[in-house]
Write an enzyme that holds these catalytic residues in place. Sequence first.
Site, PDB file in Angstrom:
ATOM      1  CB  SER A   1      -0.880   0.035   1.077  1.00  0.00           C
ATOM      2  OG  SER A   1      -1.820   1.076   1.050  1.00  0.00           O
ATOM      3  CG  ASP A   2       2.994   4.675  -1.407  1.00  0.00           C
ATOM      4  OD1 ASP A   2       4.001   4.399  -0.651  1.00  0.00           O
ATOM      5  OD2 ASP A   2       2.857   5.875  -1.731  1.00  0.00           O
ATOM      6  CB  SER A   3      -0.951   7.447   1.229  1.00  0.00           C
ATOM      7  OG  SER A   3      -1.715   6.396   1.806  1.00  0.00           O
TER       8      SER A   3
END
Length: 198
Positions: A73-75
């Site tokens: 996951s990444d933001s």
Amino acid sequence: MRLVLASKSASRRAMLTAAGVPFEAVSASVDEDAAKAALRGEGVAPRDLADRLAELKALRVSHRDPEALVLGSDSIVALEDGSMLDKPVDRADAADHLRRLSGKRHELISAAVMAVDGRPVWRVVDRAKMHVRMLSDAFIESYLDLEWPEISGCVGCYRIEGPGAQLFSRIEGSQFTVLGLPLLPVLDYLRVRGVMTS
């Protein structure tokens, strides 16, 4: 099937734990700054940048543990002028980020990618619109007195589950996405894969 979270992020671990998801967490050991710089050099849009970084993390761990279902996951924080914010390098940089966000709207984009046997099998990208109220310099300094260095690993310099909630006049979108993981679609996919009962 075993679920492995390719992250040591405290907020992502807390979300999965609170939702009752059985998982183990390992570091993806990815040089995010170098990967981000390379992708930006290619002119990758913020949405695709979040997706590609999430995939990179998932694949890195999946190659080491091919039998597991690996979640990366990444933001990304994307400003209205088209620029993006990274994690602050120090407190002064965090104050500068907060001044740039003050009185404006930005998008927080969170991506999740699942991988098995070194290849991606599922992905989702979600966005939240974040409306930051006008922030005085005095507020920024008192906020950083309270939150620094805990927010040093937070893109956007806020933990919405804590005092960071004070930064906003309005948020449009999922709180889970703001915390760094589009949790509800992830849970749906975990039921499809039999990691959780449906």
